[in-house]
Scaffold this motif. Structure first.
Motif, PDB file in Angstrom:
ATOM      1  N   TYR A  55      -1.194  -4.408  -5.480  1.00 46.60           N
ATOM      2  CA  TYR A  55      -1.953  -4.021  -4.295  1.00 46.60           C
ATOM      3  C   TYR A  55      -2.017  -5.104  -3.219  1.00 46.60           C
ATOM      4  N   GLY A  56      -1.363  -6.235  -3.454  1.00 50.23           N
ATOM      5  CA  GLY A  56      -1.378  -7.298  -2.446  1.00 50.23           C
ATOM      6  C   GLY A  56      -0.772  -6.871  -1.132  1.00 50.23           C
ATOM      7  N   GLY A  57       0.270  -6.041  -1.166  1.00 48.69           N
ATOM      8  CA  GLY A  57       0.903  -5.579   0.068  1.00 48.69           C
ATOM      9  C   GLY A  57      -0.012  -4.737   0.925  1.00 48.69           C
ATOM     10  N   MET A  58      -0.897  -3.956   0.325  1.00 50.21           N
ATOM     11  CA  MET A  58      -1.849  -3.159   1.100  1.00 50.21           C
ATOM     12  C   MET A  58      -2.869  -4.054   1.805  1.00 50.21           C
ATOM     13  N   ILE A  59      -3.306  -5.105   1.121  1.00 51.23           N
ATOM     14  CA  ILE A  59      -4.200  -6.057   1.787  1.00 51.23           C
ATOM     15  C   ILE A  59      -3.487  -6.701   2.973  1.00 51.23           C
TER      16      ILE A  59
ATOM     17  N   ASP B  28     -18.315  -8.744 -14.212  1.00 52.52           N
ATOM     18  CA  ASP B  28     -17.247  -7.780 -14.476  1.00 52.52           C
ATOM     19  C   ASP B  28     -17.604  -6.389 -13.982  1.00 52.52           C
ATOM     20  N   ALA B  29     -18.882  -6.058 -13.977  1.00 54.23           N
ATOM     21  CA  ALA B  29     -19.294  -4.761 -13.415  1.00 54.23           C
ATOM     22  C   ALA B  29     -19.027  -4.733 -11.915  1.00 54.23           C
ATOM     23  N   ALA B  30     -19.325  -5.848 -11.232  1.00 57.67           N
ATOM     24  CA  ALA B  30     -19.073  -5.920  -9.799  1.00 57.67           C
ATOM     25  C   ALA B  30     -17.576  -5.905  -9.508  1.00 57.67           C
ATOM     26  N   LEU B  31     -16.811  -6.676 -10.266  1.00 58.34           N
ATOM     27  CA  LEU B  31     -15.362  -6.688 -10.071  1.00 58.34           C
ATOM     28  C   LEU B  31     -14.760  -5.319 -10.369  1.00 58.34           C
ATOM     29  N   GLY B  32     -15.281  -4.645 -11.380  1.00 57.15           N
ATOM     30  CA  GLY B  32     -14.783  -3.317 -11.699  1.00 57.15           C
ATOM     31  C   GLY B  32     -15.038  -2.327 -10.572  1.00 57.15           C
ATOM     32  N   ALA B  33     -16.215  -2.434  -9.956  1.00 63.50           N
ATOM     33  CA  ALA B  33     -16.526  -1.542  -8.835  1.00 63.50           C
ATOM     34  C   ALA B  33     -15.603  -1.822  -7.649  1.00 63.50           C
ATOM     35  N   ILE B  34     -15.344  -3.103  -7.389  1.00 68.57           N
ATOM     36  CA  ILE B  34     -14.431  -3.466  -6.302  1.00 68.57           C
ATOM     37  C   ILE B  34     -13.031  -2.940  -6.593  1.00 68.57           C
ATOM     38  N   ARG B  35     -12.560  -3.174  -7.807  1.00 70.54           N
ATOM     39  CA  ARG B  35     -11.201  -2.762  -8.180  1.00 70.54           C
ATOM     40  C   ARG B  35     -11.046  -1.247  -8.047  1.00 70.54           C
ATOM     41  N   GLU B  36     -12.006  -0.508  -8.566  1.00 73.96           N
ATOM     42  CA  GLU B  36     -11.916   0.944  -8.536  1.00 73.96           C
ATOM     43  C   GLU B  36     -11.913   1.471  -7.104  1.00 73.96           C
ATOM     44  N   ARG B  37     -12.810   0.941  -6.266  1.00 69.39           N
ATOM     45  CA  ARG B  37     -12.905   1.457  -4.906  1.00 69.39           C
ATOM     46  C   ARG B  37     -11.686   1.069  -4.065  1.00 69.39           C
ATOM     47  N   LEU B  38     -11.232  -0.168  -4.174  1.00 64.70           N
ATOM     48  CA  LEU B  38     -10.061  -0.576  -3.413  1.00 64.70           C
ATOM     49  C   LEU B  38      -8.815   0.187  -3.868  1.00 64.70           C
TER      50      LEU B  38
ATOM     51  N   TYR C  94     -12.194  -4.153   8.092  1.00 62.91           N
ATOM     52  CA  TYR C  94     -11.200  -4.591   7.113  1.00 62.91           C
ATOM     53  C   TYR C  94     -11.502  -5.978   6.560  1.00 62.91           C
ATOM     54  N   GLY C  95     -12.286  -6.765   7.306  1.00 56.85           N
ATOM     55  CA  GLY C  95     -12.671  -8.074   6.794  1.00 56.85           C
ATOM     56  C   GLY C  95     -13.409  -7.970   5.471  1.00 56.85           C
ATOM     57  N   TYR C  96     -14.250  -6.947   5.337  1.00 55.01           N
ATOM     58  CA  TYR C  96     -14.968  -6.752   4.075  1.00 55.01           C
ATOM     59  C   TYR C  96     -14.000  -6.389   2.944  1.00 55.01           C
ATOM     60  N   PHE C  97     -13.028  -5.524   3.238  1.00 50.24           N
ATOM     61  CA  PHE C  97     -12.047  -5.152   2.224  1.00 50.24           C
ATOM     62  C   PHE C  97     -11.287  -6.389   1.736  1.00 50.24           C
ATOM     63  N   ILE C  98     -10.811  -7.192   2.692  1.00 49.07           N
ATOM     64  CA  ILE C  98      -9.978  -8.349   2.356  1.00 49.07           C
ATOM     65  C   ILE C  98     -10.788  -9.390   1.585  1.00 49.07           C
ATOM     66  N   ALA C  99     -12.027  -9.623   2.016  1.00 48.58           N
ATOM     67  CA  ALA C  99     -12.870 -10.613   1.345  1.00 48.58           C
ATOM     68  C   ALA C  99     -13.164 -10.197  -0.091  1.00 48.58           C
ATOM     69  N   ALA C 100     -13.456  -8.919  -0.308  1.00 50.67           N
ATOM     70  CA  ALA C 100     -13.706  -8.450  -1.670  1.00 50.67           C
ATOM     71  C   ALA C 100     -12.445  -8.560  -2.512  1.00 50.67           C
ATOM     72  N   ALA C 101     -11.291  -8.245  -1.905  1.00 57.09           N
ATOM     73  CA  ALA C 101     -10.021  -8.376  -2.634  1.00 57.09           C
ATOM     74  C   ALA C 101      -9.758  -9.830  -2.999  1.00 57.09           C
TER      75      ALA C 101
ATOM     76  N   THR D 181     -12.015 -12.103  -3.757  1.00 55.02           N
ATOM     77  CA  THR D 181     -12.814 -12.376  -4.951  1.00 55.02           C
ATOM     78  C   THR D 181     -12.160 -11.776  -6.184  1.00 55.02           C
ATOM     79  N   LEU D 182     -11.706 -10.534  -6.075  1.00 53.70           N
ATOM     80  CA  LEU D 182     -11.045  -9.888  -7.209  1.00 53.70           C
ATOM     81  C   LEU D 182      -9.778 -10.640  -7.604  1.00 53.70           C
ATOM     82  N   ALA D 183      -9.037 -11.148  -6.618  1.00 52.63           N
ATOM     83  CA  ALA D 183      -7.765 -11.831  -6.893  1.00 52.63           C
ATOM     84  C   ALA D 183      -7.949 -13.064  -7.751  1.00 52.63           C
ATOM     85  N   LYS D 184      -9.092 -13.714  -7.667  1.00 53.88           N
ATOM     86  CA  LYS D 184      -9.332 -14.916  -8.457  1.00 53.88           C
ATOM     87  C   LYS D 184      -9.469 -14.601  -9.938  1.00 53.88           C
ATOM     88  N   PHE D 185      -9.935 -13.384 -10.240  1.00 54.83           N
ATOM     89  CA  PHE D 185     -10.160 -13.008 -11.630  1.00 54.83           C
ATOM     90  C   PHE D 185      -9.092 -12.048 -12.157  1.00 54.83           C
ATOM     91  N   ASP D 186      -8.415 -11.378 -11.246  1.00 55.71           N
ATOM     92  CA  ASP D 186      -7.389 -10.413 -11.623  1.00 55.71           C
ATOM     93  C   ASP D 186      -6.186 -10.595 -10.704  1.00 55.71           C
TER      94      ASP D 186
END
Length: 1001
Positions: free
Chosen positions: A513-517, A436-446, A490-497, A499-504
């Protein structure tokens, strides 16, 4: 292209390749609105909302746009005709220098179409069919091979002197340049895999002007066969026309019909004249059936786990004759060809032998999609000392899962990728607090990046209507001015998103935020032909089968790509995102790119069949592919670990293609050791992770023996240990068995298989493998069956239909209707202002990063961006500073890391001055008493004469070193930069682009 320059904390890392305005460098020099109307709906003065996210269409203050010749930055269509296709011009293609003119403002750079290379000049179209590679370097050090453009002749119109060349048309792998001098005009259609070039002219005779007197071996009626420099060609005029020869000029009035074609033959000087004549006659049946367009279509058959790709040719018959055309196939195509048989003769090309189909209007390939995983399953990490070790590594990083090294799109992406890997393995192990700490960091930065607020200039995306591109600022490695590397970043952004999408899944929905991806996906590789906001498949060369990194491709050697594996990171990101969000159109686009490009990488970067590289080249891999060849080097270093490692990172479950041939994996790793003269000393984790795909036990032993290494900037010890330890248990990948689910793989060890599938849906999933084995995974679980049985994880996001049986292929010729563009809620309220916390000062075990700042400070934070002039050189002894610019840090109390070297990454530029260089000396005053106990002088770095930052790194090597390092106790460090040679001043960048990595904790 891909000039990869290391940034903050980067001990040698490239990552985005294409430095602003970089001309042909390294030893190359030495050796020679519609589709997104439903997405962007509400526009304010500052932002266009996309669900809960937003981007801007007002260029942020201080941001740069694509730049080239003339007014190109605001009018990229100045080099196309009125008849050219509407919408954004293609960039990042093999022919992009025709329309994205960077250095040659009138014509183009060399265009390596294969089997022919071309050049455009005032008099017409130059031809080169070079079958002899130019090889430089050595078999153990930096080396390159190039089938250098060597012009045999120019085809044009008598007397034509066109002041510039425009683009009149383009299709999926062809382009049609246009010449006009007011009295004469010409168009020429050329393309990948076409041995023919097709011409239409007005105002004069067709004229072929050879560089030397041609040898005519067939001259009958409307066709003439001739040889120049040992290469055989045939020119075909219309019925009733004839050709005349005078010296080195061949000409024809074309019987007043205004069209002709020229073909290169797949023959050699030893080929008998009768065989040449027979081929000339065979080709002649299609000579006036001009190719006027090409088009890709593909489909993914999930039940069979296969990708079918059809390459179609549109032709226009200028006169009666046979239908179809003559087509050259690259190795990755002819190895997968179905329903057709090539003729015996082959063309030589920079990609290997091209086999030929005659009289075809299309052909189809069929390739196995071998599957991807979100992450390697934790089959061996469930108990014992290794579990304690892994949990210890997770504890070390849970407070800083991103470990961000920079604020730009590339280094943000690297941090996101690191956090995504941590989230995946922590979820498997039940470490929910770390996950959740990793997902939180991804969510906040994206979320920050996906919010454009008034006046925001950092972490913001800008859409440029003229160029049809979405640029993130701060940009890096030419992602703005050169349009480089968008798929890498952008591949890194999409890949992290993903992972986040599976949990959130709510965060990833279209309403948020799906449209931005989706915008990031479309910008780098737009999968929807009906979307005129972005060019179709910008970065992916449909026919070559792989990405190109440079936006303009304006190099003598053509376009280039360095990190093929970061290109695959983008393809895998599409698969993971599409699967997590239920968007099968995006998923299948990713599967098409992934399957096609993995084959191309094995052919053109790795040459796993040992057939494509020139025999004398001596290397079993390349770090970079160029339009006319390949290079065992990178844009940023000559270290073998990084030359080979740059085509391995990032290590993810989408990169299992790297292990398709375990024997090659072991051979590739052995080449690193052989060329370096030792086991890896940098990027050990990347290379060990790669080796684990061929020999997990050996990789695990190396990790255990050297576990004190410094991780690569996008990696963590937790992920590396997890990857290697579990592959040592699983064995190597078994590509002979596929599955009817995209997130599945099979491994084999000692002849016994382990079957793996990942279920990211909220329903149970049963997967059937091609050998009849089945596996049932509970909701949100990754599961295995066979030699190793395990289940773990808790990812239960959206996901595609969990019942893949009976799935029919999805046609993805984008003229058909794709999955609807995400519907966006129009919120008339102002775009929310997002608080952006400053990026933490990058730190890493085994080093302390310092930034060059204004005022001569060597500071712990980047501070404001700026520049400083380095005075020009004078006559001083070698390696002695003269008028240096000086940066100092004082009052330092740091513990010395004995095994760590000093590293640095300085952004320098000589503008247009020829023959300049920069040199650096770093001095350590351990006690602050004014005397230096350790002084390190590095070899100078020669800069080019093209404006744009270049990376000066410690890999230039030490010129001199004196004294001994030790702990800093109220100590000081001094950095001096001066010009050792050159007739003009240089510039050094201040702020985030120039860093020194001290060997201290």
């Amino acid at each position: 292209m891909s000039v990869r320059r290391a940034k903050a904390g980067d001990p040698g890392h490239p990552t985005s390749r294409s430095f602003a305005g970089r001309a042909l460098v390294l030893t190359v020099v030495a050796s020679v609105a519609a589709g997104l109307a439903a997405v962007a709906v509400a526009t304010t003065a500052d932002a266009v909302t996309v669900g809960a996210g937003s981007h801007t269409e007002i260029l942020p203050a201080g941001a740069a746009l694509p730049t080239g010749c003339g007014t190109l930055s605001t009018n990229p269509r100045q080099f196309v005709t009125a008849d050219a296709p509407a919408g954004p011009v293609p960039t990042n293609d093999w022919w992009s220098s025709l329309v994205f003119k960077k250095f040659d403002c009138s014509y183009s750079e060399n265009l390596h179409a294969h089997p022919i290379s071309y050049d455009t000049t005032a008099g017409g179209l130059g031809f080169s069919y070079n079958t002899t590679p130019q090889i430089s370097g050595s078999a153990t050090g930096v080396g390159e091979y190039h089938y250098v453009y060597a012009e045999d002749f120019t085809a044009g119109v008598s007397g034509m002197n066109a002041p510039k060349v425009l683009v009149d048309d383009w299709s999926d792998w062809t382009v049609t340049p246009y010449w006009s001098d007011g009295a004469r005009t010409m168009t020429a259609t050329i393309g990948h895999g076409l041995p023919f070039a097709y011409f239409q002219i007005t105002g004069g005779n067709a004229q072929i002007t050879a560089k030397s007197t041609p040898t005519v071996w067939s001259h009958s009626g409307a066709s003439i066969g001739y040889s120049v420099a040992g290469n055989d060609y045939v020119a075909y005029a219309p019925t009733g026309a004839t050709w005349s020869v005078s010296g080195n000029v061949i000409s024809s009035s074309l019987a007043g019909k205004g069209y002709f074609s020229v073909a290169a033959l797949p023959t050699t000087p030893e080929t008998a004249t009768a065989e040449k004549a027979s081929l000339a006659t065979s080709y002649g049946r299609y000579a006036h059936n001009h190719v006027t367009g090409t088009k890709l279509s593909y489909s993914y058959d999930q039940a069979a786990s296969r990708v079918s790709t059809t390459y179609k040719y549109d032709t226009t018959a200028r006169e009666s004759g046979a239908t179809g055309t003559v087509i050259g196939l690259y190795p990755h195509q002819w190895r997968a060809l179905t329903g057709a048989t090539p003729i015996a003769q082959t063309y030589v090309s920079a990609r290997g032998a091209m086999k030929t189909l005659v009289g075809r209007s299309s052909y189809t390939t069929s390739a196995v999609f071998s599957g991807v995983l979100p992450e390697i399953p934790a089959v061996a990490d469930s108990s014992g000392a290794d579990l304690l070790t892994l949990n210890g590594y997770l504890d070390e990083i849970k407070g800083n899962p991103m470990d961000a090294r920079g604020n730009d799109t590339y280094w943000t992406g690297k941090g996101l990728g690191r956090a995504a890997r941590i989230a995946e393995i922590a979820d498997q192990l039940g470490r929910t607090e770390v996950r959740d700490a990793a997902l939180g960091a991804i969510r906040e930065r994206l979320t920050d990046w996906f919010t454009a607020s008034p006046g925001k200039t950092q972490r913001v995306f800008y859409y440029d209507r003229n160029w049809g591109t979405l640029i993130g600022y701060p940009a890096s490695y030419g992602s703005d001015q050169e349009l480089n590397d968008h798929h890498f970043h952008y591949g890194y952004f999409i890949a992290a998103a993903a992972t986040l999408a599976k949990f959130d899944p709510a965060w990833a929905s279209n309403a948020r935020y799906g449209g931005m991806i989706d915008l990031l996906i479309r910008d780098a590789n737009n999968y929807d032909r009906s979307d005129n906001r972005f060019p179709y498949l910008r970065d992916f060369d449909i026919y070559a089968g792989h990405d190109w990194a440079a936006g303009h491709g304006a190099f003598f050697a053509g376009n280039n790509q360095e990190s093929s594996s970061e290109g695959m990171n983008f393809a895998n990101a599409l698969i993971q995102w599409g699967q997590a969000t239920g968007n099968t159109t995006v998923r299948d686009a990713g599967i098409f790119i992934w399957t096609t490009q993995s084959a191309a990488i094995n052919e053109y970067w790795f040459d796993v069949h040992d057939e494509n590289f020139p025999e004398a080249f001596g290397h079993g891999t390349v770090g970079m592919v160029w339009g006319d060849g390949g290079a065992y080097t990178t844009w940023f270093t000559a270290a073998p670990e990084m030359i080979q490692g740059i085509n391995m990172l990032p290590i993810t479950g989408g990169h299992l293609y790297l292990g398709n041939d375990p024997a090659y994996v072991r051979s590739n790793y052995a080449e690193v050791v052989r060329n370096a003269g030792h086991e890896p000393t940098v990027w050990q984790d990347i290379l060990w992770s790669f080796l684990a795909l061929g020999d997990g036990e050996a990789a695990l032993a190396k990790f255990r023996a050297k576990s004190g290494y410094t991780p690569e900037e996008g990696e963590s010890k937790a992920h590396t240990f997890h990857w290697i330890r579990n592959l040592a248990a699983l064995g190597t990948t078994d590509t002979s068995v596929t599955a009817n689910h995209p997130l599945a793989r099979v491994f084999v060890k000692n002849g016994v298989k382990t079957y793996v599938a990942s279920n990211i849906t909220a329903k149970p999933l049963t997967v059937t493998f091609s050998d009849g084995r089945t596996l049932t995974a509970a909701a949100g679980k990754t599961a295995t069956v066979g030699a190793l049985t395990w289940s773990g994880g808790n990812a239960t996001g959206g996901g595609a239909d969990p019942s893949p049986t009976g799935t029919t292929p999805t046609p993805t010729d984008p003229t058909s209707s794709p999955t609807p563009t995400p519907t966006v809620t129009t919120d008339p309220t102002p775009t929310p202002t997002v608080t952006t916390d400053p990026t933490p000062t990058p730190t890493t075990p085994g080093g302390a990063i310092r930034f060059l700042q204004t005022g001569g400070a060597l500071a712990a934070a980047a501070g404001a961006a700026g520049t400083l002039t380095v005075p020009k050189a004078t006559d001083v002894p070698d390696n002695q500073p003269h008028d240096p610019v000086i940066f100092t840090a004082t009052g330092l109390n740091l513990t010395h890391e004995a095994d760590e070297p000093t590293t640095f990454d300085l952004a320098v530029d000589a503008d247009t001055t020829v023959g300049n260089a920069a040199q650096v000396r770093i001095s350590y005053d351990l006690t602050g008493d004014g005397s230096f106990e350790r002084v390190e002088t590095y070899r100078y770095f020669a800069t080019d004469a093209v404006p744009g930052w270049e990376g000066y790194r410690e890999t230039a090597g030490l010129a001199a070193a004196a004294g001994t390092m030790g702990d800093l106790e109220n100590g000081a460090v001094q950095v001096e930069i001066w010009s050792p040679i050159g007739s003009g001043p240089s510039t050094v960048s201040l702020g985030s682009l120039s860093t020194v990595h001290l060997p201290y904790r």
